[in-house]
Design a protein around this motif. Structure first.
Motif, PDB file in Angstrom:
ATOM      1  N   ILE A 111     -82.959  44.576 101.889  1.00 23.93           N
ATOM      2  CA  ILE A 111     -82.503  44.997 100.566  1.00 23.93           C
ATOM      3  C   ILE A 111     -82.407  46.524 100.559  1.00 23.93           C
ATOM      4  CG2 ILE A 111     -83.011  45.048  98.087  1.00 23.93           C
ATOM      5  CD1 ILE A 111     -84.675  42.540  98.441  1.00 23.93           C
ATOM      6  N   TYR A 112     -81.328  47.044  99.980  1.00 26.00           N
ATOM      7  CA  TYR A 112     -81.317  48.477  99.724  1.00 26.00           C
ATOM      8  C   TYR A 112     -80.579  48.795  98.434  1.00 26.00           C
ATOM      9  CZ  TYR A 112     -76.538  49.163 101.784  1.00 26.00           C
ATOM     10  OH  TYR A 112     -75.195  49.135 102.075  1.00 26.00           O
ATOM     11  N   VAL A 113     -80.980  49.925  97.856  1.00 28.41           N
ATOM     12  CA  VAL A 113     -80.371  50.462  96.644  1.00 28.41           C
ATOM     13  C   VAL A 113     -80.055  51.922  96.931  1.00 28.41           C
ATOM     14  CG1 VAL A 113     -80.641  50.870  94.175  1.00 28.41           C
ATOM     15  CG2 VAL A 113     -81.782  48.921  95.240  1.00 28.41           C
ATOM     16  N   ASN A 165     -86.648  63.156  88.994  1.00 27.60           N
ATOM     17  CA  ASN A 165     -86.450  62.732  90.370  1.00 27.60           C
ATOM     18  C   ASN A 165     -85.675  61.412  90.385  1.00 27.60           C
ATOM     19  OD1 ASN A 165     -86.693  61.921  93.078  1.00 27.60           O
ATOM     20  ND2 ASN A 165     -88.734  62.792  93.267  1.00 27.60           N
ATOM     21  N   ALA A 166     -84.576  61.378  91.134  1.00 29.37           N
ATOM     22  CA  ALA A 166     -83.767  60.152  91.219  1.00 29.37           C
ATOM     23  C   ALA A 166     -84.541  58.979  91.810  1.00 29.37           C
ATOM     24  CB  ALA A 166     -82.515  60.417  92.049  1.00 29.37           C
ATOM     25  N   TYR A 167     -85.645  59.262  92.456  1.00 26.79           N
ATOM     26  CA  TYR A 167     -86.469  58.209  93.039  1.00 26.79           C
ATOM     27  C   TYR A 167     -86.812  57.139  92.009  1.00 26.79           C
ATOM     28  CZ  TYR A 167     -90.441  55.994  95.441  1.00 26.79           C
ATOM     29  OH  TYR A 167     -91.295  55.094  96.024  1.00 26.79           O
ATOM     30  N   TYR A 168     -87.095  57.559  90.770  1.00 23.30           N
ATOM     31  CA  TYR A 168     -87.549  56.602  89.764  1.00 23.30           C
ATOM     32  C   TYR A 168     -86.448  55.608  89.396  1.00 23.30           C
ATOM     33  CZ  TYR A 168     -91.158  60.145  89.508  1.00 23.30           C
ATOM     34  OH  TYR A 168     -92.148  61.028  89.840  1.00 23.30           O
ATOM     35  N   PHE A 169     -85.199  56.048  89.404  1.00 25.60           N
ATOM     36  CA  PHE A 169     -84.094  55.138  89.129  1.00 25.60           C
ATOM     37  C   PHE A 169     -83.932  54.150  90.283  1.00 25.60           C
ATOM     38  CE2 PHE A 169     -83.443  58.296  86.016  1.00 25.60           C
ATOM     39  CZ  PHE A 169     -82.664  57.736  85.019  1.00 25.60           C
ATOM     40  N   LEU A 170     -84.092  54.636  91.511  1.00 26.06           N
ATOM     41  CA  LEU A 170     -84.006  53.748  92.664  1.00 26.06           C
ATOM     42  C   LEU A 170     -85.201  52.795  92.711  1.00 26.06           C
ATOM     43  CD1 LEU A 170     -82.811  56.312  95.352  1.00 26.06           C
ATOM     44  CD2 LEU A 170     -81.446  54.488  94.320  1.00 26.06           C
ATOM     45  N   PHE A 171     -86.355  53.277  92.321  1.00 30.21           N
ATOM     46  CA  PHE A 171     -87.577  52.469  92.302  1.00 30.21           C
ATOM     47  C   PHE A 171     -87.405  51.248  91.397  1.00 30.21           C
ATOM     48  CE2 PHE A 171     -91.587  51.703  89.950  1.00 30.21           C
ATOM     49  CZ  PHE A 171     -92.418  51.296  90.984  1.00 30.21           C
ATOM     50  N   ILE A 172     -86.974  51.482  90.161  1.00 31.78           N
ATOM     51  CA  ILE A 172     -86.751  50.356  89.247  1.00 31.78           C
ATOM     52  C   ILE A 172     -85.594  49.498  89.740  1.00 31.78           C
ATOM     53  CG2 ILE A 172     -86.027  49.733  86.910  1.00 31.78           C
ATOM     54  CD1 ILE A 172     -88.925  50.624  87.116  1.00 31.78           C
ATOM     55  N   GLY A 173     -84.560  50.152  90.302  1.00 28.99           N
ATOM     56  CA  GLY A 173     -83.427  49.402  90.845  1.00 28.99           C
ATOM     57  C   GLY A 173     -83.839  48.481  91.976  1.00 28.99           C
ATOM     58  N   PHE A 174     -84.753  48.946  92.832  1.00 31.15           N
ATOM     59  CA  PHE A 174     -85.195  48.099  93.944  1.00 31.15           C
ATOM     60  C   PHE A 174     -86.025  46.930  93.430  1.00 31.15           C
ATOM     61  CE2 PHE A 174     -87.377  46.505  97.558  1.00 31.15           C
ATOM     62  CZ  PHE A 174     -86.546  46.747  98.634  1.00 31.15           C
ATOM     63  N   LEU A 175     -86.949  47.198  92.515  1.00 31.57           N
ATOM     64  CA  LEU A 175     -87.753  46.112  91.957  1.00 31.57           C
ATOM     65  C   LEU A 175     -86.861  45.058  91.312  1.00 31.57           C
ATOM     66  CD1 LEU A 175     -90.715  48.029  90.229  1.00 31.57           C
ATOM     67  CD2 LEU A 175     -90.690  46.976  92.493  1.00 31.57           C
ATOM     68  N   SER A 176     -85.868  45.509  90.554  1.00 25.82           N
ATOM     69  CA  SER A 176     -84.952  44.580  89.886  1.00 25.82           C
ATOM     70  C   SER A 176     -84.138  43.786  90.898  1.00 25.82           C
ATOM     71  CB  SER A 176     -84.014  45.344  88.947  1.00 25.82           C
ATOM     72  OG  SER A 176     -84.723  46.003  87.925  1.00 25.82           O
ATOM     73  N   PHE A 216     -79.181  41.959 100.478  1.00 25.33           N
ATOM     74  CA  PHE A 216     -78.759  42.322  99.131  1.00 25.33           C
ATOM     75  C   PHE A 216     -78.642  43.832  99.069  1.00 25.33           C
ATOM     76  CE2 PHE A 216     -79.236  43.560  94.740  1.00 25.33           C
ATOM     77  CZ  PHE A 216     -78.412  42.666  94.078  1.00 25.33           C
ATOM     78  N   VAL A 217     -77.455  44.320  98.705  1.00 24.22           N
ATOM     79  CA  VAL A 217     -77.223  45.765  98.631  1.00 24.22           C
ATOM     80  C   VAL A 217     -76.683  46.104  97.251  1.00 24.22           C
ATOM     81  CG1 VAL A 217     -76.779  45.856 101.100  1.00 24.22           C
ATOM     82  CG2 VAL A 217     -74.864  45.659  99.537  1.00 24.22           C
ATOM     83  N   HIS A 218     -77.127  47.236  96.722  1.00 24.02           N
ATOM     84  CA  HIS A 218     -76.717  47.630  95.375  1.00 24.02           C
ATOM     85  C   HIS A 218     -76.468  49.134  95.341  1.00 24.02           C
ATOM     86  CE1 HIS A 218     -76.291  47.926  91.107  1.00 24.02           C
ATOM     87  NE2 HIS A 218     -77.424  48.586  90.944  1.00 24.02           N
ATOM     88  N   THR A 219     -75.290  49.498  94.856  1.00 25.46           N
ATOM     89  CA  THR A 219     -74.942  50.905  94.671  1.00 25.46           C
ATOM     90  C   THR A 219     -74.972  51.222  93.185  1.00 25.46           C
ATOM     91  OG1 THR A 219     -73.511  50.873  96.632  1.00 25.46           O
ATOM     92  CG2 THR A 219     -73.202  52.679  95.057  1.00 25.46           C
ATOM     93  N   ILE A 220     -75.790  52.201  92.812  1.00 27.05           N
ATOM     94  CA  ILE A 220     -75.822  52.676  91.428  1.00 27.05           C
ATOM     95  C   ILE A 220     -74.693  53.694  91.283  1.00 27.05           C
ATOM     96  CG2 ILE A 220     -77.196  53.801  89.635  1.00 27.05           C
ATOM     97  CD1 ILE A 220     -79.701  52.829  91.071  1.00 27.05           C
TER      98      ILE A 220
END
Length: 264
Positions: A91-93, A114-125, A221-225
């Motif tokens: 999985i990657y975001v 920090n953009a990390y937090y958006f990726l963090f929630i994105g990965f959990l989701s 599963f791959v997701h681009t924000i």
């Protein structure tokens, strides 16, 4: 049933990369419990490596110094084979740092810039949503690579969103661990580097990107924000800014979004 385990690392967090990535692998606890021995066997070579850190692979002043280019690539290939025998899904975001810096960063309190937090929630989701979609409603225990800067804020952020439907009954726990001690995090490091490199640098395609992504049995599963999704998020935050900042403990004077109107 025992929870699944996911191991995740980031790449591009230094701000000097076009793309910022969180990537990793999910699998059963039993499979990960048998991971360390074959991983260590590949690291032992010869030549021997003490640990795996992808950013060191092509350096001449690292533990990879004695390796030829062919040996370096072969060692990565062999490590990917180990991953494929133990992980169930990759999985990657990812998001573009420039998009985040322009659309979100200037308009939120410094603690959350920090953009990390958006990726963090994105990965959990992504991880919980994918398991539900696949019909596997097993809880997931998440292990992220140690990062003192983001660990406490990330856990605080999850505490504020854990009641959302996509997380209900799906997240066993969230940990931050040292990748030199928790070896599946080195596998996540391998994937995260390959993903960031694939989309950040114009060069002949590296076969290891596809290999690392597709080595587990289940479809990745791959997701681009995208920039568009960031703008939609910004609009939602416009509507809910006061409540959002209040829930984070910010005083009234800081509960402002101040995002300019969207240009057409």
């Amino acid at each position: 049933m025992a929870p699944l385990k996911a191991f995740i690392d980031d790449s591009g967090s230094g701000g000097d990369s076009p793309w910022f990535v969180l990537a990793g692998y999910i699998g059963t606890a039993a499979a990960w419990d048998s991971f360390d021995k074959p991983w260590r066997k590949v690291l032992d070579g010869p030549p021997k490596l003490e640990y795996f850190k992808h950013s060191e692979v092509y350096g001449s002043d690292t533990q990879w110094g004695p390796f030829t280019l062919e040996q370096r690539n072969q060692r990565i290939d062999d490590l990917i084979k180990v991953i494929g025998k133990h992980a169930r899904r990759a999985i990657y975001v990812r998001l573009k740092q420039k998009d985040y810096d322009e659309v979100i960063k200037p308009y939120i309190p410094p603690m959350w810039q920090n953009a990390y937090y958006f990726l963090f929630i994105g990965f959990l989701s992504s991880a919980t949503g994918m398991e539900k979609w696949a019909g596997n409603s097993r809880m997931i225990e998440f292990f992220f690579d140690s990062n003192q800067q983001v660990e406490k804020p990330s856990k605080k952020l999850y505490g504020q969103v854990c009641g959302l439907p996509q997380f209900a009954g799906m997240v066993e726990d969230i940990h931050y661990k040292d990748e030199k001690l928790f070896w599946p995090l080195q596998a996540a490091d391998l994937l995260a580097w390959q993903v960031r490199r694939r989309f950040s640098v114009e060069e002949p395609e590296r076969p290891q990107y596809e290999m690392a992504l597709n080595c587990p049995l289940d479809t990745p599963f791959v997701h681009t924000i995208t920039r568009e999704s960031l703008e939609e998020l910004g609009e939602a935050m416009d509507e809910n800014a006061k409540a959002l900042w209040a829930s984070m403990g910010y005083p009234e004077s800081m509960r402002k979004w101040k995002r300019p109107p969207k240009t057409v």
